[in-house]
Design a protein around this motif. Structure first.
Motif, PDB file in Angstrom:
ATOM      1  N   PHE A 144       1.563   4.218  -3.430  1.00 40.45           N
ATOM      2  CA  PHE A 144       1.611   5.684  -3.465  1.00 40.45           C
ATOM      3  C   PHE A 144       3.007   6.161  -3.860  1.00 40.45           C
ATOM      4  CE2 PHE A 144      -1.906   4.926  -0.432  1.00 40.45           C
ATOM      5  CZ  PHE A 144      -2.908   5.617  -1.098  1.00 40.45           C
ATOM      6  N   GLY A 145       4.028   5.430  -3.424  1.00 42.19           N
ATOM      7  CA  GLY A 145       5.394   5.776  -3.784  1.00 42.19           C
ATOM      8  C   GLY A 145       5.656   5.642  -5.272  1.00 42.19           C
ATOM      9  N   ALA A 146       4.981   4.694  -5.910  1.00 43.25           N
ATOM     10  CA  ALA A 146       5.165   4.484  -7.351  1.00 43.25           C
ATOM     11  C   ALA A 146       4.770   5.727  -8.137  1.00 43.25           C
ATOM     12  CB  ALA A 146       4.337   3.281  -7.805  1.00 43.25           C
ATOM     13  N   GLY A 147       3.674   6.351  -7.740  1.00 44.13           N
ATOM     14  CA  GLY A 147       3.246   7.579  -8.408  1.00 44.13           C
ATOM     15  C   GLY A 147       4.251   8.696  -8.223  1.00 44.13           C
ATOM     16  N   GLY A 148       4.781   8.827  -7.010  1.00 49.69           N
ATOM     17  CA  GLY A 148       5.787   9.851  -6.749  1.00 49.69           C
ATOM     18  C   GLY A 148       7.067   9.604  -7.522  1.00 49.69           C
ATOM     19  N   ALA A 149       7.473   8.338  -7.646  1.00 52.89           N
ATOM     20  CA  ALA A 149       8.706   8.001  -8.363  1.00 52.89           C
ATOM     21  C   ALA A 149       8.592   8.324  -9.844  1.00 52.89           C
ATOM     22  CB  ALA A 149       9.027   6.515  -8.174  1.00 52.89           C
ATOM     23  N   TYR A 150       7.471   7.977 -10.436  1.00 51.44           N
ATOM     24  CA  TYR A 150       7.285   8.233 -11.869  1.00 51.44           C
ATOM     25  C   TYR A 150       7.313   9.742 -12.147  1.00 51.44           C
ATOM     26  CZ  TYR A 150       5.299   8.135 -16.565  1.00 51.44           C
ATOM     27  OH  TYR A 150       5.105   8.304 -17.916  1.00 51.44           O
ATOM     28  N   ALA A 151       6.641  10.512 -11.306  1.00 53.86           N
ATOM     29  CA  ALA A 151       6.640  11.969 -11.481  1.00 53.86           C
ATOM     30  C   ALA A 151       8.036  12.548 -11.278  1.00 53.86           C
ATOM     31  CB  ALA A 151       5.649  12.607 -10.510  1.00 53.86           C
ATOM     32  N   GLY A 152       8.778  12.003 -10.320  1.00 51.28           N
ATOM     33  CA  GLY A 152      10.108  12.513 -10.029  1.00 51.28           C
ATOM     34  C   GLY A 152      11.100  12.335 -11.160  1.00 51.28           C
ATOM     35  N   THR A 153      10.924  11.301 -11.989  1.00 53.32           N
ATOM     36  CA  THR A 153      11.854  11.075 -13.090  1.00 53.32           C
ATOM     37  C   THR A 153      11.833  12.220 -14.110  1.00 53.32           C
ATOM     38  OG1 THR A 153      10.214   9.809 -14.385  1.00 53.32           O
ATOM     39  CG2 THR A 153      11.643   8.577 -12.870  1.00 53.32           C
ATOM     40  N   PHE A 154      10.704  12.892 -14.224  1.00 50.55           N
ATOM     41  CA  PHE A 154      10.614  13.998 -15.168  1.00 50.55           C
ATOM     42  C   PHE A 154      11.490  15.167 -14.721  1.00 50.55           C
ATOM     43  CE2 PHE A 154       6.905  11.519 -16.200  1.00 50.55           C
ATOM     44  CZ  PHE A 154       6.785  11.663 -17.577  1.00 50.55           C
ATOM     45  N   ILE A 207       0.835  -1.204   0.000  1.00 50.37           N
ATOM     46  CA  ILE A 207       0.000   0.000   0.000  1.00 50.37           C
ATOM     47  C   ILE A 207       0.870   1.255   0.000  1.00 50.37           C
ATOM     48  CG2 ILE A 207      -1.592   1.371   1.410  1.00 50.37           C
ATOM     49  CD1 ILE A 207      -2.855  -1.317   2.308  1.00 50.37           C
ATOM     50  N   ILE A 208       1.867   1.287   0.874  1.00 48.60           N
ATOM     51  CA  ILE A 208       2.777   2.436   0.909  1.00 48.60           C
ATOM     52  C   ILE A 208       3.525   2.550  -0.414  1.00 48.60           C
ATOM     53  CG2 ILE A 208       4.784   3.453   2.058  1.00 48.60           C
ATOM     54  CD1 ILE A 208       3.915   1.917   4.606  1.00 48.60           C
ATOM     55  N   GLY A 209       3.956   1.406  -0.940  1.00 50.20           N
ATOM     56  CA  GLY A 209       4.687   1.394  -2.192  1.00 50.20           C
ATOM     57  C   GLY A 209       3.856   1.849  -3.379  1.00 50.20           C
ATOM     58  N   ALA A 250       0.522   6.471   5.123  1.00 47.83           N
ATOM     59  CA  ALA A 250       0.942   5.721   3.940  1.00 47.83           C
ATOM     60  C   ALA A 250       1.013   6.626   2.709  1.00 47.83           C
ATOM     61  CB  ALA A 250      -0.009   4.557   3.682  1.00 47.83           C
ATOM     62  N   ILE A 251       0.038   7.512   2.562  1.00 51.87           N
ATOM     63  CA  ILE A 251       0.021   8.429   1.418  1.00 51.87           C
ATOM     64  C   ILE A 251       1.220   9.366   1.466  1.00 51.87           C
ATOM     65  CG2 ILE A 251      -1.213  10.361   0.356  1.00 51.87           C
ATOM     66  CD1 ILE A 251      -3.826   8.984   1.233  1.00 51.87           C
ATOM     67  N   VAL A 252       1.439   9.997   2.619  1.00 54.81           N
ATOM     68  CA  VAL A 252       2.542  10.960   2.753  1.00 54.81           C
ATOM     69  C   VAL A 252       3.885  10.258   2.597  1.00 54.81           C
ATOM     70  CG1 VAL A 252       3.707  12.558   4.314  1.00 54.81           C
ATOM     71  CG2 VAL A 252       1.207  12.511   4.212  1.00 54.81           C
ATOM     72  N   THR A 253       4.070   9.152   3.294  1.00 57.97           N
ATOM     73  CA  THR A 253       5.333   8.416   3.224  1.00 57.97           C
ATOM     74  C   THR A 253       5.619   7.946   1.808  1.00 57.97           C
ATOM     75  OG1 THR A 253       5.095   7.641   5.511  1.00 57.97           O
ATOM     76  CG2 THR A 253       6.609   6.420   4.091  1.00 57.97           C
ATOM     77  N   GLY A 254       4.608   7.396   1.151  1.00 60.13           N
ATOM     78  CA  GLY A 254       4.791   6.896  -0.206  1.00 60.13           C
ATOM     79  C   GLY A 254       5.146   7.991  -1.194  1.00 60.13           C
ATOM     80  N   LEU A 255       4.386   9.079  -1.177  1.00 63.33           N
ATOM     81  CA  LEU A 255       4.629  10.164  -2.139  1.00 63.33           C
ATOM     82  C   LEU A 255       5.992  10.820  -1.932  1.00 63.33           C
ATOM     83  CD1 LEU A 255       1.117  11.889  -2.306  1.00 63.33           C
ATOM     84  CD2 LEU A 255       2.182  10.412  -4.030  1.00 63.33           C
ATOM     85  N   VAL A 256       6.361  11.069  -0.688  1.00 60.94           N
ATOM     86  CA  VAL A 256       7.643  11.735  -0.405  1.00 60.94           C
ATOM     87  C   VAL A 256       8.818  10.841  -0.789  1.00 60.94           C
ATOM     88  CG1 VAL A 256       9.149  12.626   1.407  1.00 60.94           C
ATOM     89  CG2 VAL A 256       6.722  13.229   1.395  1.00 60.94           C
ATOM     90  N   THR A 257       8.819   9.609  -0.295  1.00 60.78           N
ATOM     91  CA  THR A 257       9.952   8.722  -0.576  1.00 60.78           C
ATOM     92  C   THR A 257      10.000   8.329  -2.056  1.00 60.78           C
ATOM     93  OG1 THR A 257       8.640   6.772   0.082  1.00 60.78           O
ATOM     94  CG2 THR A 257      10.020   7.813   1.760  1.00 60.78           C
ATOM     95  N   GLY A 258       8.841   8.168  -2.670  1.00 62.98           N
ATOM     96  CA  GLY A 258       8.809   7.848  -4.090  1.00 62.98           C
ATOM     97  C   GLY A 258       9.371   8.978  -4.931  1.00 62.98           C
ATOM     98  N   SER A 259       9.027  10.205  -4.592  1.00 65.04           N
ATOM     99  CA  SER A 259       9.546  11.365  -5.328  1.00 65.04           C
ATOM    100  C   SER A 259      11.062  11.456  -5.216  1.00 65.04           C
ATOM    101  CB  SER A 259       8.903  12.652  -4.800  1.00 65.04           C
ATOM    102  OG  SER A 259       7.506  12.645  -5.013  1.00 65.04           O
ATOM    103  N   LEU A 260      11.585  11.219  -4.021  1.00 66.33           N
ATOM    104  CA  LEU A 260      13.039  11.234  -3.836  1.00 66.33           C
ATOM    105  C   LEU A 260      13.709  10.171  -4.700  1.00 66.33           C
ATOM    106  CD1 LEU A 260      13.308  11.686   0.047  1.00 66.33           C
ATOM    107  CD2 LEU A 260      13.743  13.400  -1.713  1.00 66.33           C
TER     108      LEU A 260
END
Length: 257
Positions: free
Chosen positions: A79-89, A75-77, A145-155
């Motif tokens: 949300f992190g997936a969305g942040g990671a994909y956006a961060g690559t741009f 579940i945490i991951g 889970a939302i905050v942790t996933g988005l922040v760590t995924g973006s990084l």
């Protein structure tokens, strides 16, 4: 010869990564850039893709060993997936030298945070976790889970790292996981982050499939074996591995600079 060298190095590194419960993308980047002269953006994209395979192997092993909470991690991951994909741009817009500095700085910060959290500076008595079904039913869990996933995924997407220390720190502090559960569950969290991060870098042309096969061949085998020793390891040794993994990656990048 170079192929065998990369495989041998990645096999040894996989043992450490699986043991420490880390995807090790930053460590992989450091070795590829400093040891094999791979351009940083290519190393970044290739390493985060390799991390998907490494964490898959390590996650399976940790789940079998009872070190991970599968549903919470996924579940945490997610949300992190969305942040990671956006961060690559954003990562595509950063120059190579700047990216080396930023990534090395982030890795050093990662090691420092884990050292602080697992030291006596912030003492914390570990308590047994409640049943996972109870945890998932709480609004607090979903907000965290939302905050942790988005922040760590973006990084992860921006700097090409797995954000392992940040995820472990969140699981320890915010979610109250015991150390070994934090180690194992972190690998589950990283898996979707790595998959979607690698998709973003592939679309940008920064994924070398030949290099990816060489890296994955070593790290998957090593990671699976290394995870077998997490549950049996002394706490001090486990803590040391968690701290030194990102710091070693940062030092390798600084040597390149």
């Amino acid at each position: 010869m170079v192929v065998l060298d990369i495989f041998a190095v990645m096999l040894l590194m996989g043992l450490v990564l699986g043991f420490a419960g880390t995807g090790g993308s930053g460590f992989i980047i450091g070795i590829l850039v400093a040891g094999f002269a791979i351009p940083v953006h290519t190393a970044l994209g290739t390493s985060i893709a390799a991390m998907a395979f490494t964490t898959l192997s390590g996650s399976i092993s940790h789940i079998k060993e009872g070190n991970a909470r599968l549903r919470s991690g996924l579940i945490i991951g997610a949300f992190g997936a969305g942040g990671a994909y956006a961060g690559t741009f954003l990562a595509r817009l950063i120059a190579e030298e700047q990216l080396l500095w930023l990534t090395s700085g982030m890795l050093l910060l990662s090691g420092l945070l884990i050292w602080l959290r697992t030291s006596s500076v912030f003492p914390k008595k570990e308590f047994p976790l409640e049943e996972e079904t109870v945890t998932l039913a709480k609004l607090r869990f979903w907000c965290l889970a939302i905050v942790t996933g988005l922040v760590t995924g973006s990084l992860s997407g921006i700097f090409g790292i797995g954000s392992t220390p940040f995820i472990q720190l969140a699981l320890l502090v915010l979610f109250g996981f015991p150390l070994r559960q934090a180690v194992g569950t972190t690998m589950v969290v990283i898996l979707p982050i790595a998959v979607f991060g690698s998709i973003g870098f592939f679309q940008a042309g920064y994924l070398d499939f030949t290099l990816l096969i060489q890296v994955v061949a070593g790290t998957m085998i090593g990671s699976y074996i290394g995870a077998k020793f997490t549950r049996r390891a002394p706490r001090l040794l486990l803590r040391s591995a968690m701290i030194m993994t990102p710091i070693a990656g940062a030092l390798l990048l600084l040597v390149k600079l």
